[in-house]
Design an enzyme around this catalytic site. Structure first.
Site, PDB file in Angstrom:
ATOM      1  N   HIS A  89     -14.314  -8.369   1.637  1.00 39.74           N
ATOM      2  CA  HIS A  89     -13.894  -6.914   1.133  1.00 39.74           C
ATOM      3  C   HIS A  89     -12.719  -6.389   1.596  1.00 39.74           C
ATOM      4  O   HIS A  89     -11.783  -5.999   0.852  1.00 39.74           O
ATOM      5  CB  HIS A  89     -15.028  -6.186   1.146  1.00 39.74           C
ATOM      6  CG  HIS A  89     -14.779  -4.575   0.861  1.00 39.74           C
ATOM      7  ND1 HIS A  89     -14.300  -4.180  -0.408  1.00 39.74           N
ATOM      8  CD2 HIS A  89     -14.602  -3.381   1.719  1.00 39.74           C
ATOM      9  CE1 HIS A  89     -14.178  -2.799  -0.453  1.00 39.74           C
ATOM     10  NE2 HIS A  89     -14.215  -2.419   1.014  1.00 39.74           N
TER      11      HIS A  89
ATOM     12  N   ASP B 128      17.755  -4.992 -13.087  1.00 39.41           N
ATOM     13  CA  ASP B 128      16.482  -5.727 -12.761  1.00 39.41           C
ATOM     14  C   ASP B 128      16.660  -5.992 -11.179  1.00 39.41           C
ATOM     15  O   ASP B 128      17.350  -5.287 -10.497  1.00 39.41           O
ATOM     16  CB  ASP B 128      16.570  -7.222 -13.172  1.00 39.41           C
ATOM     17  CG  ASP B 128      15.148  -7.839 -13.397  1.00 39.41           C
ATOM     18  OD1 ASP B 128      14.519  -8.031 -12.602  1.00 39.41           O
ATOM     19  OD2 ASP B 128      14.875  -8.150 -14.685  1.00 39.41           O
TER      20      ASP B 128
ATOM     21  N   TRP C  41     -12.058  -8.515   8.830  1.00 37.86           N
ATOM     22  CA  TRP C  41     -10.839  -8.594   8.228  1.00 37.86           C
ATOM     23  C   TRP C  41      -9.609  -8.846   9.146  1.00 37.86           C
ATOM     24  O   TRP C  41      -8.558  -9.552   8.952  1.00 37.86           O
ATOM     25  CB  TRP C  41     -10.159  -7.658   7.056  1.00 37.86           C
ATOM     26  CG  TRP C  41      -9.697  -6.542   7.850  1.00 37.86           C
ATOM     27  CD1 TRP C  41     -10.200  -5.399   8.349  1.00 37.86           C
ATOM     28  CD2 TRP C  41      -8.282  -6.050   8.003  1.00 37.86           C
ATOM     29  NE1 TRP C  41      -9.459  -4.378   9.038  1.00 37.86           N
ATOM     30  CE2 TRP C  41      -8.096  -4.795   8.709  1.00 37.86           C
ATOM     31  CE3 TRP C  41      -7.180  -6.734   7.486  1.00 37.86           C
ATOM     32  CZ2 TRP C  41      -6.983  -4.332   8.679  1.00 37.86           C
ATOM     33  CZ3 TRP C  41      -5.928  -6.254   7.656  1.00 37.86           C
ATOM     34  CH2 TRP C  41      -5.832  -4.929   8.344  1.00 37.86           C
TER      35      TRP C  41
ATOM     36  N   SER D 220       4.780 -14.374   0.383  1.00 40.30           N
ATOM     37  CA  SER D 220       4.704 -13.638  -0.955  1.00 40.30           C
ATOM     38  C   SER D 220       5.235 -12.213  -0.482  1.00 40.30           C
ATOM     39  O   SER D 220       6.260 -11.945  -1.115  1.00 40.30           O
ATOM     40  CB  SER D 220       3.507 -13.469  -1.683  1.00 40.30           C
ATOM     41  OG  SER D 220       3.502 -12.375  -2.424  1.00 40.30           O
ATOM     42  N   SER D 221       4.817 -11.591   0.513  1.00 44.84           N
ATOM     43  CA  SER D 221       5.392 -10.386   0.903  1.00 44.84           C
ATOM     44  C   SER D 221       6.750 -10.277   1.459  1.00 44.84           C
ATOM     45  O   SER D 221       7.506  -9.272   1.049  1.00 44.84           O
ATOM     46  CB  SER D 221       4.343  -9.861   2.006  1.00 44.84           C
ATOM     47  OG  SER D 221       2.948  -9.395   1.544  1.00 44.84           O
TER      48      SER D 221
ATOM     49  N   HIS E 290      -1.016  -2.350  12.721  1.00 47.66           N
ATOM     50  CA  HIS E 290      -0.662  -0.798  12.595  1.00 47.66           C
ATOM     51  C   HIS E 290       0.333  -0.601  11.601  1.00 47.66           C
ATOM     52  O   HIS E 290       0.156   0.101  10.744  1.00 47.66           O
ATOM     53  CB  HIS E 290      -0.550  -0.016  13.792  1.00 47.66           C
ATOM     54  CG  HIS E 290      -0.902   1.179  13.632  1.00 47.66           C
ATOM     55  ND1 HIS E 290      -2.223   1.762  13.429  1.00 47.66           N
ATOM     56  CD2 HIS E 290      -0.278   2.325  13.512  1.00 47.66           C
ATOM     57  CE1 HIS E 290      -2.248   3.117  13.056  1.00 47.66           C
ATOM     58  NE2 HIS E 290      -0.910   3.388  13.119  1.00 47.66           N
TER      59      HIS E 290
ATOM     60  N   GLU F   3       0.940  -2.362   9.067  1.00 43.57           N
ATOM     61  CA  GLU F   3       0.334  -2.398   7.847  1.00 43.57           C
ATOM     62  C   GLU F   3      -0.224  -1.351   7.331  1.00 43.57           C
ATOM     63  O   GLU F   3      -0.324  -1.331   6.033  1.00 43.57           O
ATOM     64  CB  GLU F   3      -0.675  -3.906   8.105  1.00 43.57           C
ATOM     65  CG  GLU F   3      -1.588  -3.997   6.988  1.00 43.57           C
ATOM     66  CD  GLU F   3      -0.893  -4.591   5.690  1.00 43.57           C
ATOM     67  OE1 GLU F   3       0.329  -5.126   5.956  1.00 43.57           O
ATOM     68  OE2 GLU F   3      -1.471  -4.648   4.563  1.00 43.57           O
TER      69      GLU F   3
ATOM     70  N   TYR G 172       0.871   1.616   7.606  1.00 46.32           N
ATOM     71  CA  TYR G 172       1.766   2.454   6.807  1.00 46.32           C
ATOM     72  C   TYR G 172       2.289   1.794   5.588  1.00 46.32           C
ATOM     73  O   TYR G 172       2.919   2.402   4.698  1.00 46.32           O
ATOM     74  CB  TYR G 172       2.930   2.790   8.029  1.00 46.32           C
ATOM     75  CG  TYR G 172       2.237   3.669   8.927  1.00 46.32           C
ATOM     76  CD1 TYR G 172       1.844   5.139   8.745  1.00 46.32           C
ATOM     77  CD2 TYR G 172       1.753   3.100  10.368  1.00 46.32           C
ATOM     78  CE1 TYR G 172       1.095   5.808   9.502  1.00 46.32           C
ATOM     79  CE2 TYR G 172       1.176   4.097  11.340  1.00 46.32           C
ATOM     80  CZ  TYR G 172       0.748   5.291  10.797  1.00 46.32           C
ATOM     81  OH  TYR G 172       0.085   6.037  11.682  1.00 46.32           O
TER      82      TYR G 172
ATOM     83  N   SER H 129       5.313  12.310  -3.741  1.00 45.26           N
ATOM     84  CA  SER H 129       6.633  12.977  -3.776  1.00 45.26           C
ATOM     85  C   SER H 129       7.439  13.179  -5.065  1.00 45.26           C
ATOM     86  O   SER H 129       8.188  13.825  -5.175  1.00 45.26           O
ATOM     87  CB  SER H 129       7.463  12.512  -2.653  1.00 45.26           C
ATOM     88  OG  SER H 129       6.819  12.458  -1.377  1.00 45.26           O
TER      89      SER H 129
ATOM     90  N   HIS I 113      -3.899   1.448  20.123  1.00 43.63           N
ATOM     91  CA  HIS I 113      -5.048   2.480  19.923  1.00 43.63           C
ATOM     92  C   HIS I 113      -6.295   1.871  18.900  1.00 43.63           C
ATOM     93  O   HIS I 113      -7.334   2.492  19.024  1.00 43.63           O
ATOM     94  CB  HIS I 113      -4.578   3.794  19.268  1.00 43.63           C
ATOM     95  CG  HIS I 113      -4.003   3.570  17.749  1.00 43.63           C
ATOM     96  ND1 HIS I 113      -2.956   4.306  17.210  1.00 43.63           N
ATOM     97  CD2 HIS I 113      -4.533   2.863  16.779  1.00 43.63           C
ATOM     98  CE1 HIS I 113      -2.872   4.087  16.100  1.00 43.63           C
ATOM     99  NE2 HIS I 113      -3.578   3.152  15.692  1.00 43.63           N
ATOM    100  N   HIS I 114      -6.098   0.873  18.881  1.00 42.82           N
ATOM    101  CA  HIS I 114      -7.128  -0.063  17.976  1.00 42.82           C
ATOM    102  C   HIS I 114      -8.147  -0.651  19.133  1.00 42.82           C
ATOM    103  O   HIS I 114      -8.947  -1.504  18.633  1.00 42.82           O
ATOM    104  CB  HIS I 114      -6.732  -1.201  16.997  1.00 42.82           C
ATOM    105  CG  HIS I 114      -5.950  -0.613  15.815  1.00 42.82           C
ATOM    106  ND1 HIS I 114      -6.600  -0.033  14.673  1.00 42.82           N
ATOM    107  CD2 HIS I 114      -4.593  -0.134  15.605  1.00 42.82           C
ATOM    108  CE1 HIS I 114      -5.621   0.418  13.915  1.00 42.82           C
ATOM    109  NE2 HIS I 114      -4.630   0.414  14.440  1.00 42.82           N
TER     110      HIS I 114
ATOM    111  N   THR J  99       3.906  13.211  10.013  1.00 45.17           N
ATOM    112  CA  THR J  99       3.018  13.153   8.654  1.00 45.17           C
ATOM    113  C   THR J  99       2.788  14.663   8.274  1.00 45.17           C
ATOM    114  O   THR J  99       2.632  14.873   7.243  1.00 45.17           O
ATOM    115  CB  THR J  99       1.652  12.539   9.193  1.00 45.17           C
ATOM    116  OG1 THR J  99       1.870  11.511   9.736  1.00 45.17           O
ATOM    117  CG2 THR J  99       0.805  12.440   7.925  1.00 45.17           C
TER     118      THR J  99
ATOM    119  N   LYS K 185       5.189  15.838   6.198  1.00 47.91           N
ATOM    120  CA  LYS K 185       5.338  15.687   4.836  1.00 47.91           C
ATOM    121  C   LYS K 185       4.051  16.482   4.158  1.00 47.91           C
ATOM    122  O   LYS K 185       4.480  17.097   2.974  1.00 47.91           O
ATOM    123  CB  LYS K 185       4.748  13.908   4.626  1.00 47.91           C
ATOM    124  CG  LYS K 185       5.878  13.239   5.044  1.00 47.91           C
ATOM    125  CD  LYS K 185       5.155  11.840   4.876  1.00 47.91           C
ATOM    126  CE  LYS K 185       6.794  10.759   4.482  1.00 47.91           C
ATOM    127  NZ  LYS K 185       7.247  11.113   3.470  1.00 47.91           N
TER     128      LYS K 185
ATOM    129  N   ARG L  69     -20.690  -0.212  12.641  1.00 52.57           N
ATOM    130  CA  ARG L  69     -20.133  -1.076  11.157  1.00 52.57           C
ATOM    131  C   ARG L  69     -20.818  -2.246  11.423  1.00 52.57           C
ATOM    132  O   ARG L  69     -21.272  -2.774  12.355  1.00 52.57           O
ATOM    133  CB  ARG L  69     -18.723  -0.477  11.129  1.00 52.57           C
ATOM    134  CG  ARG L  69     -17.889  -1.067  12.421  1.00 52.57           C
ATOM    135  CD  ARG L  69     -16.622  -0.495  12.219  1.00 52.57           C
ATOM    136  NE  ARG L  69     -15.706  -1.237  11.146  1.00 52.57           N
ATOM    137  CZ  ARG L  69     -14.449  -1.533  11.208  1.00 52.57           C
ATOM    138  NH1 ARG L  69     -13.940  -1.309  12.232  1.00 52.57           N
ATOM    139  NH2 ARG L  69     -13.780  -2.188  10.242  1.00 52.57           N
TER     140      ARG L  69
END
Lengths: 540, 334
Positions: free
Chosen positions: A85, A114, A150, A177-178, A261, A263, A265, A276, A310-311, A336, A339, A458
């Site tokens: 998932h 293009d 994951w 790809s990315s 991390h 990722e 963002y 925006s 922090h993870h 943040t 924003k 979890r």
């Protein structure tokens, strides 16, 4: 309001079309596409298919958790469900959906004919189905799919069967790809803006994607390195993550989160960009604090490289490291906050209307901010030791990823679908979709805060009967949320098939080059770059 | 904004991306089978690789034809430059993951294993680098003495700086200064080799790559001034230096395996072979790129002011050189 010299508005003038190619017909159009609009459409449909796939896994999880004890699935399979998932939603749904938006909108917004590399653009897309095949196919190999989460932490990820290897190679392919997609976007934005469109006059969506693409190029290779080390530890005798050979399982977490991390963002900055664009259009005011918005985005990107640990507050890091990462993490609340306050200030005393895109955008601001607050709670190292690996974390990241990224994707879809299809969507149904999603989302995930604070871990298929009530509420909400998204598919398909003709600029407050084009835009647009002038009274 | 209003080249629909995706599907699924000892694995990987080669030839061939056909304007050229720069940045980040890993195991993981907590599990383990960990076994022959190393490193940095500086006279078209700097580079490389023990393979490898950077820069000068003969000659010399480097690397690996240093020799073996191995892979790719450029030049491609494909390959080669200098420092010397 953006002034475009009339003779070069894309599509109106076909006199200089001699050597260009129209769309091939049938399947070939999609297989060999070099057109940013077609490739954008491919990305969007692919990501929606993956979204339904990942959603089905999520609903299976929720069905199992409706009651304590084991009802539907075996524990090993439950772990495969949570893992896949996550992988499918992150790499298959959210990221490709934003790339789809980038493909469709960035050339239209900056006045480019293009993407910079149209063929490579198509390769970026067509690498995704093979990666998805490897991921989904891994359910059917001996040992089943990746079940290590994951994040694929070692040593768990060193112990699984072939499904793990398929995940590793899928990550390699998606990474390629990315990176190609991101290089394409960076180059398009840096090199192909219409004359007059300086960087600081660019739409916020283009800015957020420029910074996102930079993050992608910086961290996807690091993820490739991490999973390559997993692969060699698994099969070639290296001991990167094995203490007996002088390595360390925690090393994997460091390398992974150095990717992971930023990722986070990568999955939210383009959402900021979409919101925006939408908030000023429906508040009928220019975006408040455009420049500060740009700098805030850049600050978030830079800070994202120095917060990864922090993870890992419960891995036994030295206190000084924990404190450093804690403060760096809390610092992110500043840009943040800039924003969020800018969006609110944009709405302040605006002549607001609440069509579906605006509903989703305002919903985004509200619910994403809640996810931001729980993020702050998790950033506090001593508190995090309690929250770590509980449902509180699950609640937190679903508030920012579902109500954040996904709601922004819905908002963007409703905002631009008149441009894409040439038809207006059904406003009544759109609003219904919003309220269904908003309510069922909160019914699903709000109770998870309480579950987590009460100590429910979890990634478990069974739980103490004490947690039953909240789990049942969450499951009911989840099925409602799933149903709402099938309803969304219906609204989109209905809009593609027909509906009231959309004007070139269906939203009277919207700004930007994309609204100077007909709806739908012709196959090729802006073959000669338009002259861009910032609208008068634009607040920067 | 100084943008011209020329038309940007957008290519026609193409099957190559789809073929490339098929290639990676075959390789990804094949490799998953191969590492799990399923017989079809190697065959799938091989066929995927064949499809990939076909795709690369076709795709790059098309790009070369489009380029020679004059379809790429200034703006397209700029796109290529940006994209090559960002691609190299992504490669830098890939290597950064491994350099970070080496730093972590040397300064955190291995010392931790030798600390009080580590001794609880493995009382006999002494934390020192190089290490194969508590259950590994590793004996290494020593590198040259510290004094020689310090002098050698200074000369290596000087040579690297000199060949980097050479790009200034190259840009300014100052032939005599460029020659002077390149000759100076080669002299420094010679001194470096003398300072290090002359038969120490890693030092020889460093010298080979530094010298190849100098020859490549002269090749660049030649094409900029339309001297195709000299361009081909120096490009060929650069490729040969790269191939000799790879030969030395193979020799070194053979020695290492004979003396018992393997990929599976604990964390030292892991980091040593993965870092030098990935670098070697990148040298191979760089050498292939330069070889393609040589063949294109022999086919009459490139002119004094249009040769970005070559420049891109040269950027890549210089990047691989810099990675090696850093590898030499942190893997072999420190």
């Amino acid at each position: 309001m953006s002034a475009v010299s009339p003779d070069v508005v894309g599509g109106h003038d076909h006199s200089h079309d001699h050597d260009h190619h129209g769309a091939p017909t049938g399947l070939k159009r999609w297989l060999t596409a070099t057109n940013h609009k077609d490739i954008g459409t491919l990305y969007l449909f692919f990501s929606f298919i993956m979204f339904l796939t990942g959603g089905t896994l999520a609903l299976t999880i929720r069905a199992e958790l409706f009651q304590p004890g084991l009802q539907i699935v075996r524990p090993e399979f439950f772990n495969q469900l949570t893992t896949m998932h996550g992988l499918i939603m992150v790499f298959g749904a959210i990221m490709p959906a934003f790339v789809g938006f980038a493909n469709w909108m960035i050339p239209l917004m900056i006045g480019a004919p293009d993407m910079a590399f149209a063929r490579m653009n198509n390769w970026s897309f067509w690498l995704l189905p093979p990666a998805a095949l490897l991921l989904v196919g891994s359910f059917f190999v001996p040992g089943g799919a990746n079940a290590a989460g994951w994040t694929m932490y070692a040593p768990l990820s060193l112990q699984m069967g072939m499904g793990m290897d398929m995940s590793i190679f899928a990550v390699h392919i998606m990474g390629a790809s990315s990176i190609m997609g991101a290089i394409n976007i960076v180059v398009t934005i840096l090199n192909m803006r219409a004359p007059g469109m300086t960087l600081m006059k660019m739409p916020m969506f283009a800015w957020t994607w420029l910074i996102t693409a930079y993050l992608l190029i910086a961290v996807m290779p690091v993820l490739a390195g991490a999973v390559t080390m997993l692969l060699t530890d698994r099969h070639f005798g290296t001991t990167f993550f094995n203490a007996a050979g002088g390595g360390d399982p925690v090393l994997y977490q460091h390398v992974f989160w150095f990717f992971g991390h930023p990722e986070v963002y990568i999955m939210i900055l383009p959402a900021f960009g979409i919101v925006s664009q939408i908030v000023p259009a429906f508040a009928r005011k220019p975006l408040f604090g455009y420049a500060s918005m740009v700098y805030a985005t850049a600050s978030i990107a830079i800070l994202s490289f120095v917060v990864w640990a922090h993870h890992m507050f419960t891995t036994g890091m030295p206190a000084v490291t924990q404190i450093t990462f804690m403060y760096m993490t809390m610092l992110i609340a500043v840009p943040t906050g800039v924003k969020v306050f800018n969006w609110i200030a944009t709405m302040w005393r605006g002549s607001m209307t609440f069509e579906t895109p605006m509903l989703f955008a305002v919903g985004f601001i509200f619910v994403f901010t809640m996810g931001g607050f729980t993020g702050l709670m998790l950033a506090i190292a001593p508190a995090d030791i309690q929250y770590q690996d509980t449902y509180f974390v699950v609640a937190h990241f679903h508030y920012v990823l579902v109500a954040g990224s996904l709601f922004a994707l819905f908002a963007g879809t409703y905002f631009w679908i008149p441009k894409w299809t040439g038809h207006m969507y059904d406003e009544k149904l759109g609003k219904r979709h919003f309220w269904m999603s908003m309510i069922s989302f909160n019914v699903t995930f709000f109770p998870m805060h309480f579950l987590g604070l009460a100590g429910m871990p979890r990634r478990v298929p069974d739980y103490n009967p004490f947690f039953t009530d909240f789990n049942q509420i969450a499951t009911v909400g989840a099925f409602g949320f799933g149903l709402s998204q099938v309803f969304f598919l219906y609204i989109v398909l209905k809009c593609i098939k027909g509906g009231p003709k959309a004007a070139d600029k269906p939203w009277d407050g919207a700004e930007g080059l994309e609204w100077t084009l007909p709806s739908p835009p012709p196959f090729h647009t802006f073959e000669v770059p338009p002259q861009f002038e910032a609208p008068a009274g634009h607040g920067h | 904004m100084s943008q011209t209003l020329e038309k940007y080249f957008v290519p026609a629909p193409s099957y190559y991306p789809l073929i490339g995706a098929l290639a990676l599907l075959l390789m990804g699924s094949g490799a998953s089978m191969w590492v799990n000892h399923i017989e079809a694995g190697p065959w799938l990987v091989a066929s995927g690789f064949a499809v990939l080669i076909y795709m690369l030839f076709g795709w790059f061939g098309t790009v070369a034809r489009e380029s020679e056909g004059g379809k790429y304007g200034k703006q397209v050229d700029k796109s290529f430059r940006w994209s090559m720069g960002w691609f190299i940045f992504s490669e830098v980040m890939f290597f950064a993951a491994f350099f970070g890993t080496l730093f972590y195991v040397r300064h955190i993981a291995v010392p931790d294993l030798g600390s009080d907590i580590g001794h609880y599990f493995w009382p006999a383990f002494q934390a020192a680098w190089p290490s194969a960990g508590p259950l590994g076994h590793l004996e290494l022959t020593m590198t040259p003495t510290a004094g020689k190393i310090a002098l050698g490193l200074a000369l290596m940095v000087a040579a690297g700086a000199a060949v980097t500086y050479a790009h200034k006279p190259l840009e300014h078209g100052n032939r005599s200064q460029l020659q002077l700097v390149l000759v100076f580079t080669v002299v420094l490389v010679g001194l470096f080799l003398g300072a290090m023990t002359i038969n120490w393979l890693p030092a020889i490898n460093t010298a080979l790559l530094l010298a190849s950077a100098a020859t490549l820069t002269w090749a660049h000068w030649s094409i900029r001034n339309g001297n195709r003969g000299q361009f081909n000659l120096f490009l060929a010399v650069t490729i040969i230096l790269g191939v000799v480097f790879l030969g030395c690397q193979a020799t070194e690996y053979t020695h290492a395996y004979h003396e018992g240093l393997k990929l599976s020799t604990g964390i030292y073996g892991s980091t040593f072979f993965m870092m030098t191995g990935f670098h070697g892979l990148h040298v191979t790719i760089g050498a292939i790129m330069l070889t393609v450029m040589l063949f294109r030049s022999l086919a009459g491609h490139f002119s004094a002011d249009r040769h970005f494909a070559f420049e891109a390959a040269a950027w890549y080669w210089h990047f691989v050189d810099y990675v090696w200098l850093l590898l030499f420092l942190v893997v072999y010397v420190l």
